[in-house]
Write an enzyme that holds these catalytic residues in place. Sequence first.
Site, short mmCIF file in Angstrom:
data_model
loop_
_atom_site.label_atom_id
_atom_site.label_comp_id
_atom_site.label_asym_id
_atom_site.label_seq_id
_atom_site.Cartn_x
_atom_site.Cartn_y
_atom_site.Cartn_z
CB ALA A 34 -7.66 -0.45 25.90
NE ARG A 46 -9.26 0.75 -5.00
CZ ARG A 46 -8.05 1.23 -5.21
NH1 ARG A 46 -7.91 2.40 -5.76
NH2 ARG A 46 -6.98 0.55 -4.88
CB VAL A 134 6.38 9.52 11.70
CG1 VAL A 134 7.89 9.74 11.73
CG2 VAL A 134 5.67 10.78 11.24
N GLY A 189 9.54 -6.44 -3.34
CA GLY A 189 8.42 -5.75 -2.69
C GLY A 189 8.86 -4.66 -1.73
CE LYS A 207 7.59 7.55 6.12
NZ LYS A 207 8.48 6.48 5.68
N1 LIG Z 1 2.37 -0.28 3.80
C1 LIG Z 1 3.10 0.17 4.80
O1 LIG Z 1 4.02 -0.50 5.28
C2 LIG Z 1 2.80 1.53 5.39
C3 LIG Z 1 3.63 2.01 6.42
C4 LIG Z 1 3.32 3.24 7.01
C5 LIG Z 1 2.26 3.98 6.54
N2 LIG Z 1 1.50 3.50 5.50
C6 LIG Z 1 0.37 4.30 5.05
O2 LIG Z 1 -0.81 3.58 5.30
C7 LIG Z 1 -1.79 3.89 4.31
C8 LIG Z 1 -2.25 2.59 3.66
O3 LIG Z 1 -1.15 1.95 3.07
P1 LIG Z 1 -1.24 0.44 2.52
O4 LIG Z 1 0.17 0.05 2.22
O5 LIG Z 1 -2.04 -0.41 3.43
O6 LIG Z 1 -2.02 0.68 1.15
P2 LIG Z 1 -2.71 -0.41 0.22
O7 LIG Z 1 -2.19 -1.77 0.52
O8 LIG Z 1 -2.62 0.12 -1.17
O9 LIG Z 1 -4.24 -0.36 0.70
C9 LIG Z 1 -5.07 0.72 0.41
C10 LIG Z 1 -6.49 0.29 0.68
O10 LIG Z 1 -7.36 1.39 0.43
C11 LIG Z 1 -8.48 0.94 -0.35
N3 LIG Z 1 -8.96 2.06 -1.16
C12 LIG Z 1 -8.29 2.82 -2.03
N4 LIG Z 1 -9.12 3.75 -2.57
C13 LIG Z 1 -10.33 3.56 -2.02
C14 LIG Z 1 -11.58 4.18 -2.16
N5 LIG Z 1 -11.75 5.20 -3.00
N6 LIG Z 1 -12.62 3.71 -1.43
C15 LIG Z 1 -12.46 2.67 -0.59
N7 LIG Z 1 -11.27 2.05 -0.39
C16 LIG Z 1 -10.24 2.48 -1.10
C17 LIG Z 1 -7.95 -0.19 -1.19
O11 LIG Z 1 -9.02 -1.01 -1.59
P3 LIG Z 1 -8.80 -2.35 -2.46
O12 LIG Z 1 -7.95 -3.26 -1.60
O13 LIG Z 1 -10.17 -2.89 -2.66
O14 LIG Z 1 -8.11 -1.93 -3.72
C18 LIG Z 1 -6.99 -0.87 -0.19
O15 LIG Z 1 -7.68 -1.79 0.58
C19 LIG Z 1 -1.10 4.88 3.36
O16 LIG Z 1 -1.41 6.18 3.76
C20 LIG Z 1 0.37 4.60 3.57
O17 LIG Z 1 1.19 5.72 3.29
C21 LIG Z 1 1.75 2.29 4.92
#
Ligand SMILES: NC(=O)c1ccc[n+]([C@@H]2O[C@H](COP(=O)([O-])OP(=O)(O)OC[C@H]3O[C@@H](n4cnc5c(N)ncnc54)[C@H](OP(=O)(O)O)[C@@H]3O)[C@@H](O)[C@H]2O)c1
Length: 433
Positions: A34, A46, A134, A189, A207
């Site tokens: 980079a 949270r 996506v 999962g 997507k």
């Molecule tokens: N998981 C995948 O493989 C994947 C793939 C592509 C895209 N995505 C996208 O990536 C994003 C995250 O996905 P993820 O799977 O990582 O979700 P996740 O595991 O549910 O993590 C969400 C995080 O956001 C935090 N959070 C939620 N509400 C909050 C608030 N009001 N203030 C501060 N923090 C808050 C949670 O805090 P706590 O941990 O303290 O509860 C958690 O750390 C989503 O948009 C999802 O669609 C995910």
Amino acid sequence: MPEPLRIALAGLGTVGGGVIRLIETNGALIARRAGRPLEIVAVCARDRSKDRGVDLSRYPWEDDMTLLAERADVDVVVELVGGADGPALALARRTLAAGKGLVTANKAMIAHHGLELAQAAEAAGAPLKFEAAVAGGIPVIKGLREGVAANAVERIYGILNGTCNYILSTMERTGRDFGDVLKEAQDLGYAEADPAFDIEGTDAAHKLAILAAIAFGSRIDFESMAIAGINRIRAADIGQAAALGYVIRLIGLAEHDADDAGRLFQRVQPCLVPRAHPLAAVDGPTNAVVAEGNFSGRLLFQGAGAGDGPTASAVVADLIDIARGLTGAPFSVPVDALETLAPADPSHREGRAYLRFTVTDRPGVLAEITAAMRDAGVSIESLIQHGRHDEGGEVLVAMVTHEGPESGVARALELLEGSASLTEPPLVMPLLA
Ligand SMILES: NC(=O)c1ccc[n+]([C@@H]2O[C@H](COP(=O)([O-])OP(=O)(O)OC[C@H]3O[C@@H](n4cnc5c(N)ncnc54)[C@H](OP(=O)(O)O)[C@@H]3O)[C@@H](O)[C@H]2O)c1
């Protein structure tokens, strides 16, 4: 040492944790590529006390997520919270209004608010990037924006939801039914406790809407997308498709209307995919996207569509681009220059289709169905009546139509609507050509 790119991480779940691990593991090579290091200067989630498998003590914690956008020591906010609206959108708006860069994996937010956010980014001269939104780790947005940039894209389609693909390919391999495999996917999962977003096709549609906007240089249009999920597919459908030389995949597809280039067709629907097609070999939670360019020909992008590592890989690739000063319009074309494409007229679509009727086992039912087909001008290529009866005396009648207008099939189904012979609405799946 050049100035680092200073990053605030909102969300420390699956993807957020992956981003920290990736930057910690590959930091030195990323800095070389980079031209400057990526430095995490603030994090937020949270629950501060939650064990996330990474040592967070070295990163300043921010209790109020939206304050990340106000911090003077932050260049880019990485939003990994999720949700189309709510705190994620509030943070995105504030970040761009403050003139800071925004990287997000949030497909729901981009599908619903992408144009507004792109406009805000352009007005502020700030980067907005969403590769991870996506198909997880697959660099398909980069591929379209850069690799295919010289082409008119004729069609873009693919397998955009790993949960559905896992369920369908497991049903295919094991002969088991949908509910049973969904339960297993939840235990492993691969599926959420509330799987509706995935299995009803909404996630794939988010997507596809993003891909279509980039591929066709058009304003994102999630609202007019036709969406069907996989929850009505039975083991018998998979068996029938296999006997015909097909597999069933949930396909998101976008292309110009056959008769009117000012219109765009976008649909997410389970389809029969010929076994020889590259998408038929895409198994398990894998994603794949096919882009057909007028000079490039058919390109296939394939890889892990989710998971902490692959998704973090896409997030950090966006950060590296920003660190290098490579940004550009979020949708490739500035928002004002994006075309407005009206939804395609479904009556213009032609193709072959698989139809499955679930009927009560009594004389005359088959004749009723074939008469409706005849009256609607639909020509049947093959028809199979299942000998297998289950408890309710239910019989499955499956057929494949000859090439013809989709409107004919729709008309035939209208003619059969309300028929006492049908025990549930017919299932229609196009054959992918
Ligand atoms: N998981 C995948 O493989 C994947 C793939 C592509 C895209 N995505 C996208 O990536 C994003 C995250 O996905 P993820 O799977 O990582 O979700 P996740 O595991 O549910 O993590 C969400 C995080 O956001 C935090 N959070 C939620 N509400 C909050 C608030 N009001 N203030 C501060 N923090 C808050 C949670 O805090 P706590 O941990 O303290 O509860 C958690 O750390 C989503 O948009 C999802 O669609 C995910």
